[in-house]
Design a protein around this motif. Structure first.
Motif, PDB file in Angstrom:
ATOM      1  N   SER A   1       0.819  -1.214   0.000  1.00  0.00           N
ATOM      2  CA  SER A   1       0.000   0.000   0.000  1.00  0.00           C
ATOM      3  C   SER A   1       0.854   1.266   0.000  1.00  0.00           C
ATOM      4  CB  SER A   1      -0.914   0.018   1.239  1.00  0.00           C
ATOM      5  OG  SER A   1      -1.742  -1.114   1.284  1.00  0.00           O
ATOM      6  N   LYS A   2       0.367   2.274  -0.678  1.00  0.00           N
ATOM      7  CA  LYS A   2       0.939   3.609  -0.571  1.00  0.00           C
ATOM      8  C   LYS A   2       0.271   4.347   0.592  1.00  0.00           C
ATOM      9  CE  LYS A   2       2.093   4.499  -5.448  1.00  0.00           C
ATOM     10  NZ  LYS A   2       1.814   5.352  -6.613  1.00  0.00           N
ATOM     11  N   PRO A   3       0.990   5.218   1.286  1.00  0.00           N
ATOM     12  CA  PRO A   3       2.421   5.508   1.130  1.00  0.00           C
ATOM     13  C   PRO A   3       3.268   4.363   1.667  1.00  0.00           C
ATOM     14  CG  PRO A   3       1.523   6.750   2.964  1.00  0.00           C
ATOM     15  CD  PRO A   3       0.356   6.075   2.318  1.00  0.00           C
ATOM     16  N   TYR A   4       4.279   3.961   0.894  1.00  0.00           N
ATOM     17  CA  TYR A   4       5.121   2.835   1.257  1.00  0.00           C
ATOM     18  C   TYR A   4       6.400   3.342   1.935  1.00  0.00           C
ATOM     19  CZ  TYR A   4       7.792   4.338  -2.791  1.00  0.00           C
ATOM     20  OH  TYR A   4       8.528   5.092  -3.665  1.00  0.00           O
ATOM     21  N   THR A   5       7.149   2.414   2.500  1.00  0.00           N
ATOM     22  CA  THR A   5       8.461   2.713   3.063  1.00  0.00           C
ATOM     23  C   THR A   5       9.493   1.835   2.355  1.00  0.00           C
ATOM     24  OG1 THR A   5       8.399   0.988   4.766  1.00  0.00           O
ATOM     25  CG2 THR A   5       7.377   3.127   5.323  1.00  0.00           C
ATOM     26  N   PRO A   6      10.781   2.148   2.476  1.00  0.00           N
ATOM     27  CA  PRO A   6      11.798   1.254   1.898  1.00  0.00           C
ATOM     28  C   PRO A   6      11.689  -0.168   2.432  1.00  0.00           C
ATOM     29  CG  PRO A   6      12.786   3.361   2.433  1.00  0.00           C
ATOM     30  CD  PRO A   6      11.383   3.398   2.988  1.00  0.00           C
ATOM     31  N   GLU A   7      11.310  -0.322   3.719  1.00  0.00           N
ATOM     32  CA  GLU A   7      11.151  -1.651   4.296  1.00  0.00           C
ATOM     33  C   GLU A   7      10.049  -2.427   3.587  1.00  0.00           C
ATOM     34  OE1 GLU A   7      13.363   0.785   7.028  1.00  0.00           O
ATOM     35  OE2 GLU A   7      11.379   1.106   6.138  1.00  0.00           O
ATOM     36  N   ASN A   8       8.945  -1.736   3.236  1.00  0.00           N
ATOM     37  CA  ASN A   8       7.851  -2.388   2.511  1.00  0.00           C
ATOM     38  C   ASN A   8       8.348  -2.973   1.195  1.00  0.00           C
ATOM     39  OD1 ASN A   8       5.708   0.425   3.302  1.00  0.00           O
ATOM     40  ND2 ASN A   8       6.109  -1.368   4.547  1.00  0.00           N
ATOM     41  N   VAL A   9       9.074  -2.157   0.441  1.00  0.00           N
ATOM     42  CA  VAL A   9       9.515  -2.586  -0.895  1.00  0.00           C
ATOM     43  C   VAL A   9      10.553  -3.693  -0.791  1.00  0.00           C
ATOM     44  CG1 VAL A   9      10.589  -1.839  -3.047  1.00  0.00           C
ATOM     45  CG2 VAL A   9       8.977  -0.317  -1.867  1.00  0.00           C
ATOM     46  N   ARG A  10      11.508  -3.536   0.121  1.00  0.00           N
ATOM     47  CA  ARG A  10      12.538  -4.575   0.280  1.00  0.00           C
ATOM     48  C   ARG A  10      11.917  -5.920   0.640  1.00  0.00           C
ATOM     49  NH1 ARG A  10      15.802  -0.496   2.805  1.00  0.00           N
ATOM     50  NH2 ARG A  10      15.109  -1.169   4.863  1.00  0.00           N
ATOM     51  N   ALA A  11      11.029  -5.910   1.631  1.00  0.00           N
ATOM     52  CA  ALA A  11      10.408  -7.168   2.058  1.00  0.00           C
ATOM     53  C   ALA A  11       9.622  -7.803   0.924  1.00  0.00           C
ATOM     54  CB  ALA A  11       9.504  -6.929   3.267  1.00  0.00           C
ATOM     55  N   ALA A  12       8.862  -6.989   0.194  1.00  0.00           N
ATOM     56  CA  ALA A  12       8.045  -7.516  -0.897  1.00  0.00           C
ATOM     57  C   ALA A  12       8.904  -8.108  -2.001  1.00  0.00           C
ATOM     58  CB  ALA A  12       7.148  -6.408  -1.450  1.00  0.00           C
ATOM     59  N   VAL A  13       9.949  -7.396  -2.402  1.00  0.00           N
ATOM     60  CA  VAL A  13      10.778  -7.853  -3.517  1.00  0.00           C
ATOM     61  C   VAL A  13      11.537  -9.126  -3.160  1.00  0.00           C
ATOM     62  CG1 VAL A  13      12.800  -7.274  -4.932  1.00  0.00           C
ATOM     63  CG2 VAL A  13      10.992  -5.587  -4.592  1.00  0.00           C
ATOM     64  N   VAL A  14      12.209  -9.128  -2.009  1.00  0.00           N
ATOM     65  CA  VAL A  14      12.995 -10.300  -1.632  1.00  0.00           C
ATOM     66  C   VAL A  14      12.108 -11.515  -1.440  1.00  0.00           C
ATOM     67  CG1 VAL A  14      14.536 -11.305   0.098  1.00  0.00           C
ATOM     68  CG2 VAL A  14      14.843  -8.936  -0.610  1.00  0.00           C
TER      69      VAL A  14
END
Length: 253
Positions: free
Chosen positions: A232-245
């Motif tokens: 969900s937006k607004p996202y954080t770097p932690e959100n994106v890192r966890a999702a991608v990995v």
């Protein structure tokens, strides 16, 4: 992050179930099977997101324990038997906090973690790494957001092979670059959405997609064409890192 406690509990469970496997069909089948076994009513005004998530995870664990050694073909037991092993408690905690938006205390209650959740979460975040080369494309019509996502990916060691601001451009970039993962906004310039692009891309290649949207429940309605993985937006770097990995881990398992 949006306040997850105000969202419909079944939508939250659907998002989490898909995230665990980075797969819409498997996630929805798991949700169907597990929620049919619980006594809690997700539609009840007294049923909180934490209650429903806890019931979902407990039902899944019980189904794993009760599966027969030779399940009947096409049965729920056969589905459970065919699924990859569930993530460990630390990864589940990470997904619930960094992808779903629960607090560490709420996530610990759902998973049943008795240790300090902040400590478990810290170790889980430190363990996030990508051991193999991975290529990504970013589909986003806001240049500042696209640049931010690119930076997060590059710090993870993921090569950003291309960017697009429309669905039509995304299809061309994906065809050319053959990415391992796509990060896409749902609302884009032009008539078509991020999902329109993914539907066309998936006709020629199987590529996991992380959708980033300010309206997760608008795209998680149980319809035929939906995202596999949503933050969900607004996202954080932690959100994106966890999702991608996690998405890459799930697809490579």
């Amino acid at each position: 992050m949006l306040n997850i406690m105000t969202r419909p509990p079944l939508g939250v469970v659907r998002q989490f179930s898909r995230a665990v496997f980075a797969d819409r069909l498997i996630g929805d089948e798991l949700m169907r099977m597990t929620m049919a076994r619980v006594s809690i009513d997700p539609a009840s005004s007294s049923s909180s997101v934490v209650d429903v998530m806890s019931a979902f995870l407990h039902s899944w664990r019980m189904a794993l324990q009760e599966r027969p050694s030779r399940p009947v073909l096409f049965s729920d037991a056969a589905l459970i038997d065919a699924l990859p092993a569930p993530p460990d408690d630390a990864r589940l905690l990470l997904l619930l906090v960094d992808v779903m938006g629960l607090t560490p205390q709420q996530a610990a209650e759902v998973v049943g973690v008795s240790e300090n959740p902040a400590t478990v979460l810290k170790l889980a975040r430190e363990d996030l790494r990508i051991d193999k080369q991975a290529r990504a494309i970013v589909v986003e019509d806001e240049p500042l957001i696209a640049a931010d996502i690119r930076g997060i990916l590059e710090r993870l060691g993921v090569e950003v092979a291309g960017e697009a601001s429309s669905a039509e451009e995304a299809v061309k970039v994906a065809t050319r670059s053959k990415p391992d993962i796509i990060l896409a906004d749902y609302n884009l310039d032009g008539r078509n959405t991020g999902i329109d692009a993914v539907v066309e891309i998936n006709e020629s290649q199987d590529c996991p997609v992380v959708f980033i949207t300010g309206f997760p429940d608008r795209v998680l309605q149980g319809d035929e064409i939906e995202p596999d993985f949503v933050i969900s937006k607004p996202y954080t770097p932690e959100n994106v890192r966890a999702a991608v990995v996690h998405c890459l881990d799930a697809r490579r398992a």
